[in-house]
Scaffold this active site. Structure first.
Site, mmCIF file in Angstrom:
data_model
loop_
_atom_site.group_PDB
_atom_site.id
_atom_site.type_symbol
_atom_site.label_atom_id
_atom_site.label_comp_id
_atom_site.label_asym_id
_atom_site.label_seq_id
_atom_site.Cartn_x
_atom_site.Cartn_y
_atom_site.Cartn_z
ATOM 1 C CG ASP A 1 -19.962 -0.744 -10.980
ATOM 2 O OD1 ASP A 1 -19.346 0.336 -10.795
ATOM 3 O OD2 ASP A 1 -20.043 -1.297 -12.083
ATOM 4 C CE1 TYR B 1 -5.553 7.653 -11.241
ATOM 5 C CE2 TYR B 1 -3.599 9.037 -11.251
ATOM 6 C CZ TYR B 1 -4.421 8.134 -10.611
ATOM 7 O OH TYR B 1 -4.108 7.701 -9.339
ATOM 8 C CE LYS C 1 -7.279 9.170 -8.550
ATOM 9 N NZ LYS C 1 -7.945 8.529 -7.417
ATOM 10 N N PRO D 1 -1.349 -3.376 -8.136
ATOM 11 C CG PRO D 1 -2.855 -5.135 -7.832
ATOM 12 C CD PRO D 1 -2.156 -4.039 -7.095
ATOM 13 C CB ILE E 1 -3.889 1.963 -1.629
ATOM 14 C CG1 ILE E 1 -2.621 2.280 -2.443
ATOM 15 C CG2 ILE E 1 -4.023 2.901 -0.436
ATOM 16 C CD1 ILE E 1 -2.632 3.651 -3.133
ATOM 17 C CG ASN F 1 -8.457 3.286 -2.072
ATOM 18 O OD1 ASN F 1 -7.338 3.782 -2.278
ATOM 19 N ND2 ASN F 1 -8.745 2.031 -2.428
HETATM 20 N N1 LIG Z 1 -0.816 2.995 -7.023
HETATM 21 C C1 LIG Z 1 -0.419 4.255 -7.089
HETATM 22 O O1 LIG Z 1 0.747 4.555 -7.425
HETATM 23 C C2 LIG Z 1 -1.373 5.365 -6.738
HETATM 24 C C3 LIG Z 1 -0.852 6.658 -6.588
HETATM 25 C C4 LIG Z 1 -1.711 7.702 -6.259
HETATM 26 C C5 LIG Z 1 -3.051 7.458 -6.081
HETATM 27 N N2 LIG Z 1 -3.545 6.201 -6.247
HETATM 28 C C6 LIG Z 1 -4.982 6.005 -6.062
HETATM 29 O O2 LIG Z 1 -5.188 5.094 -5.006
HETATM 30 C C7 LIG Z 1 -6.417 4.406 -5.207
HETATM 31 C C8 LIG Z 1 -6.182 2.920 -5.102
HETATM 32 O O3 LIG Z 1 -5.287 2.561 -6.132
HETATM 33 P P1 LIG Z 1 -4.468 1.206 -6.180
HETATM 34 O O4 LIG Z 1 -3.156 1.545 -6.741
HETATM 35 O O5 LIG Z 1 -4.584 0.512 -4.882
HETATM 36 O O6 LIG Z 1 -5.276 0.455 -7.330
HETATM 37 P P2 LIG Z 1 -5.853 -1.015 -7.471
HETATM 38 O O7 LIG Z 1 -5.012 -2.013 -6.751
HETATM 39 O O8 LIG Z 1 -6.107 -1.201 -8.936
HETATM 40 O O9 LIG Z 1 -7.250 -0.910 -6.704
HETATM 41 C C9 LIG Z 1 -8.333 -0.204 -7.249
HETATM 42 C C10 LIG Z 1 -9.575 -0.593 -6.478
HETATM 43 O O10 LIG Z 1 -10.708 0.133 -7.006
HETATM 44 C C11 LIG Z 1 -11.764 -0.809 -7.248
HETATM 45 N N3 LIG Z 1 -12.635 -0.328 -8.312
HETATM 46 C C12 LIG Z 1 -12.295 -0.034 -9.595
HETATM 47 N N4 LIG Z 1 -13.394 0.307 -10.282
HETATM 48 C C13 LIG Z 1 -14.447 0.232 -9.421
HETATM 49 C C14 LIG Z 1 -15.847 0.450 -9.550
HETATM 50 N N5 LIG Z 1 -16.424 0.810 -10.706
HETATM 51 N N6 LIG Z 1 -16.633 0.279 -8.459
HETATM 52 C C15 LIG Z 1 -16.079 -0.116 -7.265
HETATM 53 N N7 LIG Z 1 -14.779 -0.341 -7.090
HETATM 54 C C16 LIG Z 1 -13.976 -0.167 -8.163
HETATM 55 C C17 LIG Z 1 -11.017 -2.095 -7.629
HETATM 56 O O11 LIG Z 1 -11.800 -3.255 -7.428
HETATM 57 P P3 LIG Z 1 -12.689 -3.967 -8.570
HETATM 58 O O12 LIG Z 1 -11.887 -3.956 -9.832
HETATM 59 O O13 LIG Z 1 -12.952 -5.317 -8.014
HETATM 60 O O14 LIG Z 1 -13.943 -3.175 -8.673
HETATM 61 C C18 LIG Z 1 -9.893 -2.081 -6.612
HETATM 62 O O15 LIG Z 1 -10.351 -2.567 -5.361
HETATM 63 C C19 LIG Z 1 -6.934 4.856 -6.569
HETATM 64 O O16 LIG Z 1 -7.877 5.871 -6.403
HETATM 65 C C20 LIG Z 1 -5.694 5.391 -7.249
HETATM 66 O O17 LIG Z 1 -5.986 6.338 -8.235
HETATM 67 C C21 LIG Z 1 -2.740 5.138 -6.556
#
Ligand SMILES: NC(=O)c1ccc[n+]([C@@H]2O[C@H](COP(=O)([O-])OP(=O)(O)OC[C@H]3O[C@@H](n4cnc5c(N)ncnc54)[C@H](OP(=O)(O)O)[C@@H]3O)[C@@H](O)[C@H]2O)c1
Length: 262
Positions: free
Chosen positions: A66, A158, A162, A194, A22, A93
């Site tokens: 981080d 989780y 949230k 992912p 996202i 995010n």
């Molecule tokens: N996908 C869904 O269905 C969904 C639904 C509702 C809400 N969300 C929320 O939307 C947001 C984005 O999710 P996504 O699905 O796009 O997940 P994603 O593709 O796994 O992306 C997560 C991002 O967070 C970064 N991250 C993780 N740990 C970190 C840390 N310690 N410091 C800095 N950056 C960190 C990751 O990069 P690095 O690993 O390189 O640090 C990555 O850029 C999240 O908050 C998730 O909970 C997702």
């Protein structure tokens, strides 16, 4: 001054978790609207690749950090603002999903989830809210999840993180109003990223990361507190959780297949 939605002429945008899913899609979308967008995550290489590959309007700039390192986040925000100007819009995010089950729970997984999703967001807020309050201008959107609305199996870490973010955003919405700073919360349903790869759950009404970015970018232009999508899913879920607990939790148990005997 009343809080308002920020525009590219007000400063730069900062998107955490911008190395995939996202956050990456939203960074492209905002840059396409003319923003200079700084993307952060731990993976410096991925961030650089995204920034270099972007050739549209606006700009994408990589800045790795981080979020579990509070001083590191403060230093990153100082460096970003010195190099590129004031952060007018911040989309907090970054987040992780770790499945935790009651039969074999992992304290480490609870802790990791709270460290990134909650403390990481708090670290960003500590760096941002004093600066934006001083400037009497700014916009912060915190990415929560529809999981925040109520209990879901395997989501006790989780979902709790949230739900706390919705509360955090509500508190700050009230406090920041008199400083002219807008605070919003984003509660997506399932988004194809992912993060969903290891999630074996049924994922009704899942949308692409690009659709999610479009919905978020549109919500960021409004002043409404909650940006939620896809609404046919998130509003239905809200409806279920508005029922008495004995009904709503029983309904979710059945719908998710957790009513089967072990
Ligand atoms: N996908 C869904 O269905 C969904 C639904 C509702 C809400 N969300 C929320 O939307 C947001 C984005 O999710 P996504 O699905 O796009 O997940 P994603 O593709 O796994 O992306 C997560 C991002 O967070 C970064 N991250 C993780 N740990 C970190 C840390 N310690 N410091 C800095 N950056 C960190 C990751 O990069 P690095 O690993 O390189 O640090 C990555 O850029 C999240 O908050 C998730 O909970 C997702």
């Amino acid at each position: 001054m009343k809080p308002r939605a920020m525009k590219p002429s007000d400063g730069i945008a900062w998107v955490t978790g911008g190395s995939s899913g996202i956050g990456e899609a939203l960074a492209r979308r905002l840059a396409g609207e003319g923003w200079t967008v700084v993307i952060s995550a731990r993976s410096a290489g991925k961030l650089e690749d995204i920034a270099k590959a972007y050739t549209g309007r606006g700009r994408i700039i990589a800045h790795a950090v981080d979020l579990t390192d509070g001083q590191g986040v403060e230093d990153a925000v100082t460096a970003i603002e010195e190099a590129h100007g004031a952060i007018a819009l911040a989309v907090l995010n970054a987040g992780i999903y770790l499945s935790v089950n009651a039969e074999n729970p992992s304290f480490e997984d609870y802790k990791k989830t709270f460290d990134v999703n909650l403390s990481g967001t708090a670290a960003c807020l500590c760096a941002l809210t004093p600066r934006m309050s001083d400037r009497r201008s700014g916009q912060i959107a915190i990415v929560s999840s529809a999981t925040a609305f109520g209990g879901m199996p395997t989501s006790s870490a989780y979902g709790a993180s949230k739900a706390a973010l919705v509360n955090m955003a509500g508190c700050l919405r009230i406090e920041l109003h008199r400083y002219g700073v807008l605070c919003q919360v984003i509660t997506p349903g399932f988004v194809e990223t992912p993060a969903q790869d290891d999630n074996a759950f049924p994922k009704p009404f899942m949308v692409s990361a690009e659709t999610a970015a479009k919905r978020i970018a549109s919500g960021l232009k409004s002043k409404r507190f909650e940006i939620t999508f896809p609404r046919r899913f998130t509003w239905a879920l809200k409806g279920i959780y508005a029922l008495p607990y004995s009904w709503s939790l029983g309904l979710v148990r059945k719908q998710t297949g957790w009513d089967k005997p072990v």
